[in-house]
Design a protein around this motif. Structure first.
Motif, PDB file in Angstrom:
ATOM      1  N   SER A 235       0.818  -1.217   0.000  1.00 41.24           N
ATOM      2  CA  SER A 235       0.000   0.000   0.000  1.00 41.24           C
ATOM      3  C   SER A 235       0.848   1.261   0.000  1.00 41.24           C
ATOM      4  N   PHE A 236       2.119   1.149   0.433  1.00 40.40           N
ATOM      5  CA  PHE A 236       3.019   2.299   0.468  1.00 40.40           C
ATOM      6  C   PHE A 236       3.937   2.375  -0.759  1.00 40.40           C
ATOM      7  N   MET A 237       3.824   1.393  -1.654  1.00 40.00           N
ATOM      8  CA  MET A 237       4.688   1.368  -2.832  1.00 40.00           C
ATOM      9  C   MET A 237       4.166   2.268  -3.931  1.00 40.00           C
ATOM     10  N   LYS A 238       5.074   2.840  -4.698  1.00 41.12           N
ATOM     11  CA  LYS A 238       4.691   3.556  -5.902  1.00 41.12           C
ATOM     12  C   LYS A 238       4.186   2.547  -6.930  1.00 41.12           C
ATOM     13  N   GLU A 239       3.325   3.012  -7.831  1.00 44.59           N
ATOM     14  CA  GLU A 239       2.739   2.115  -8.824  1.00 44.59           C
ATOM     15  C   GLU A 239       3.811   1.414  -9.658  1.00 44.59           C
ATOM     16  N   LYS A 240       4.861   2.145  -9.996  1.00 46.69           N
ATOM     17  CA  LYS A 240       5.932   1.559 -10.802  1.00 46.69           C
ATOM     18  C   LYS A 240       6.585   0.391 -10.072  1.00 46.69           C
ATOM     19  N   MET A 241       6.754   0.522  -8.740  1.00 46.15           N
ATOM     20  CA  MET A 241       7.377  -0.534  -7.963  1.00 46.15           C
ATOM     21  C   MET A 241       6.452  -1.740  -7.816  1.00 46.15           C
ATOM     22  N   LYS A 242       5.154  -1.480  -7.677  1.00 47.28           N
ATOM     23  CA  LYS A 242       4.193  -2.584  -7.555  1.00 47.28           C
ATOM     24  C   LYS A 242       4.289  -3.530  -8.753  1.00 47.28           C
ATOM     25  N   LYS A 243       4.552  -2.967  -9.921  1.00 50.09           N
ATOM     26  CA  LYS A 243       4.638  -3.777 -11.137  1.00 50.09           C
ATOM     27  C   LYS A 243       5.925  -4.600 -11.199  1.00 50.09           C
ATOM     28  N   ARG A 244       6.862  -4.310 -10.296  1.00 51.68           N
ATOM     29  CA  ARG A 244       8.142  -5.023 -10.300  1.00 51.68           C
ATOM     30  C   ARG A 244       8.243  -6.053  -9.182  1.00 51.68           C
ATOM     31  N   VAL A 245       7.100  -6.323  -8.541  1.00 47.01           N
ATOM     32  CA  VAL A 245       7.054  -7.300  -7.456  1.00 47.01           C
ATOM     33  C   VAL A 245       6.733  -8.680  -8.024  1.00 47.01           C
ATOM     34  N   HIS A 246       7.467  -9.698  -7.547  1.00 42.38           N
ATOM     35  CA  HIS A 246       7.234 -11.080  -7.970  1.00 42.38           C
ATOM     36  C   HIS A 246       7.135 -11.961  -6.734  1.00 42.38           C
ATOM     37  N   LEU A 247       6.010 -12.663  -6.586  1.00 40.88           N
ATOM     38  CA  LEU A 247       5.812 -13.586  -5.477  1.00 40.88           C
ATOM     39  C   LEU A 247       6.018 -15.014  -5.997  1.00 40.88           C
ATOM     40  N   HIS A 248       6.978 -15.726  -5.418  1.00 38.90           N
ATOM     41  CA  HIS A 248       7.360 -17.038  -5.938  1.00 38.90           C
ATOM     42  C   HIS A 248       6.893 -18.201  -5.077  1.00 38.90           C
ATOM     43  N   GLY A 249       6.220 -17.916  -3.956  1.00 36.58           N
ATOM     44  CA  GLY A 249       5.819 -19.009  -3.081  1.00 36.58           C
ATOM     45  C   GLY A 249       7.040 -19.793  -2.625  1.00 36.58           C
ATOM     46  N   ASN A 250       7.011 -21.111  -2.816  1.00 36.08           N
ATOM     47  CA  ASN A 250       8.168 -21.954  -2.494  1.00 36.08           C
ATOM     48  C   ASN A 250       8.855 -22.478  -3.757  1.00 36.08           C
ATOM     49  N   ASP A 251       8.601 -21.815  -4.875  1.00 36.47           N
ATOM     50  CA  ASP A 251       9.075 -22.286  -6.178  1.00 36.47           C
ATOM     51  C   ASP A 251      10.415 -21.647  -6.549  1.00 36.47           C
ATOM     52  N   LEU A 252      11.497 -22.379  -6.319  1.00 37.88           N
ATOM     53  CA  LEU A 252      12.821 -21.855  -6.650  1.00 37.88           C
ATOM     54  C   LEU A 252      12.994 -21.662  -8.147  1.00 37.88           C
ATOM     55  N   GLU A 253      12.388 -22.532  -8.948  1.00 34.96           N
ATOM     56  CA  GLU A 253      12.503 -22.381 -10.400  1.00 34.96           C
ATOM     57  C   GLU A 253      11.881 -21.066 -10.851  1.00 34.96           C
ATOM     58  N   SER A 254      10.790 -20.683 -10.209  1.00 36.77           N
ATOM     59  CA  SER A 254      10.162 -19.401 -10.518  1.00 36.77           C
ATOM     60  C   SER A 254      11.106 -18.254 -10.166  1.00 36.77           C
ATOM     61  N   LEU A 255      11.762 -18.357  -9.003  1.00 35.47           N
ATOM     62  CA  LEU A 255      12.740 -17.335  -8.611  1.00 35.47           C
ATOM     63  C   LEU A 255      13.868 -17.254  -9.623  1.00 35.47           C
ATOM     64  N   HIS A 256      14.346 -18.420 -10.084  1.00 34.28           N
ATOM     65  CA  HIS A 256      15.484 -18.452 -11.013  1.00 34.28           C
ATOM     66  C   HIS A 256      15.151 -17.813 -12.358  1.00 34.28           C
ATOM     67  N   ARG A 257      13.873 -17.743 -12.690  1.00 35.82           N
ATOM     68  CA  ARG A 257      13.497 -17.072 -13.941  1.00 35.82           C
ATOM     69  C   ARG A 257      13.667 -15.561 -13.830  1.00 35.82           C
ATOM     70  N   GLN A 258      13.668 -15.050 -12.607  1.00 40.66           N
ATOM     71  CA  GLN A 258      13.889 -13.623 -12.369  1.00 40.66           C
ATOM     72  C   GLN A 258      15.319 -13.325 -11.940  1.00 40.66           C
ATOM     73  N   VAL A 259      15.873 -14.214 -11.114  1.00 45.20           N
ATOM     74  CA  VAL A 259      17.223 -14.039 -10.579  1.00 45.20           C
ATOM     75  C   VAL A 259      18.008 -15.313 -10.861  1.00 45.20           C
ATOM     76  N   PRO A 260      18.979 -15.279 -11.769  1.00 45.59           N
ATOM     77  CA  PRO A 260      19.688 -16.490 -12.185  1.00 45.59           C
ATOM     78  C   PRO A 260      20.418 -17.198 -11.042  1.00 45.59           C
ATOM     79  N   LYS A 261      20.540 -18.527 -11.180  1.00 44.65           N
ATOM     80  CA  LYS A 261      21.237 -19.337 -10.184  1.00 44.65           C
ATOM     81  C   LYS A 261      22.654 -18.832  -9.928  1.00 44.65           C
TER      82      LYS A 261
END
Length: 329
Positions: A235-261
């Motif tokens: 709720s305190f984030m700027k709109e531009k920052m909200k669009k750069r948020v990624h929730l990966h749950g417990n999925d490391l492969e999902s994280l690796h698609r955003q941040v390489p191993k």
């Protein structure tokens, strides 16, 4: 640690250019070109822009600021060389420092309690950069006991690491930063400690004060308790920052698609050292910059000297007097 040292080599080069007044560029030709295209940096005009801001700072009776080339240049880059935005961000940064003494005073890394918190490795700039040249930070927000340590003390330690990293790393002033937040150990006790007022203060400081260029915010290992905290933060984030948020749950492969191993620690399916090794490295860096940290306490603002109306916690963070240091028994 040998691999870790190799990965950090050439990232944090000789500290001469951060210690003396005159800036010496450490960027590759490719990064210098990116600086021209992405943040409007003109090497022919750079020195004049730095001098313009330095002269402006000297004429601000309320601001006690660092006026070396590198500090000013970091803010210019963070504002894409808009002189007006740079002035506003410098004022906000030093104002926040003075209005948040619980986060910026007594940052001696040799203090017993401070040391114990730093040893937890809650905020870790990772060696090297990601595939887009960005600096990646690992934040392990739930890895502390809220009964033993206050959130203010945690934020102080994290900002200590952040300040030294941004002071020493030039590349990220061009390419930006990415945050990976591991909240696996976050409990309802942590949620209670992360109050809305504290979260708003954090977001104001991060978005309005620091001259960083955040490019992504990734959360991994998200428990049910995290949703409450995240919704308030968002709720305190700027709109531009909200669009750069990624929730990966417990999925490391999902994280690796955003941040390489290649840039992540072993504990996150990566190949870039262990959390323990990286923590040890940053303890060494903090010790090496102890004098800088102690000296840094003298910088801030004197609201009694500010032209016009003085600023308060209520002006910046929404609630007057809500940000006292918590008492820990």
């Amino acid at each position: 640690m040998a691999l870790l040292a190799t990965n950090y080599h050439n990232i944090y080069t000789s500290e001469l250019w951060t210690m003396v007044g005159e800036y010496v560029c450490t960027l590759s030709k490719e990064l210098q070109q990116r600086a021209k295209e992405e943040i409007n940096e003109d090497p022919a005009r750079r020195a004049a822009d730095i001098e313009h801001i330095r002269d402006w700072l000297k004429h601000q009776p309320h601001i006690r600021a660092r006026t070396d080339d590198w500090t000013i240049l970091r803010f210019l880059r963070g504002c894409k060389f808009s002189l007006q935005r740079t002035k506003e961000k410098l004022d906000m940064f030093y104002t926040c420092k003075s209005l948040c003494p619980e986060w910026y005073k007594n940052r001696d890394p040799q203090d017993k309690k401070m040391r114990a918190i730093l040893e937890l490795g809650l905020m870790l700039p990772l060696p090297g950069y990601d595939h887009l040249g960005r600096k990646v930070y690992l934040n392990r927000a739930g890895d502390f006991d809220p009964k033993e340590v206050s959130v203010d003390e945690i934020n102080k330690a994290c900002l200590t690491i952040l300040d030294i990293s941004t002071e020493e790393d030039e590349q990220s002033t061009i390419t930006g930063t990415v945050m990976v937040g591991d909240v696996e150990k976050m409990t309802l006790a942590h949620v209670a400690a992360f109050t809305p007022s504290m979260m708003k203060k954090s977001m104001v400081l991060w978005q309005e004060g620091y001259p960083m260029r955040p490019k992504g915010l990734n959360y991994i290992n998200t428990p049910a308790a995290f949703d409450t905290v995240f919704n308030i933060f968002k709720s305190f984030m700027k709109e531009k920052m909200k669009k750069r948020v990624h929730l990966h749950g417990n999925d490391l492969e999902s994280l690796h698609r955003q941040v390489p191993k290649e840039v992540l620690p072993v504990e996150y399916g990566g190949t870039n050292g262990t959390v323990e090794e990286i923590t040890k490295y940053w303890l060494e860096r903090v010790d090496a910059r102890r004098d800088w940290l102690l000296e840094d306490e003298k910088y801030g603002v004197d609201e009694s000297k500010r032209p016009g109306k003085a600023k308060t916690s209520a002006d910046l963070f929404g609630i007057e007097g809500s940000f006292r240091k918590l008492t820990v028994d």
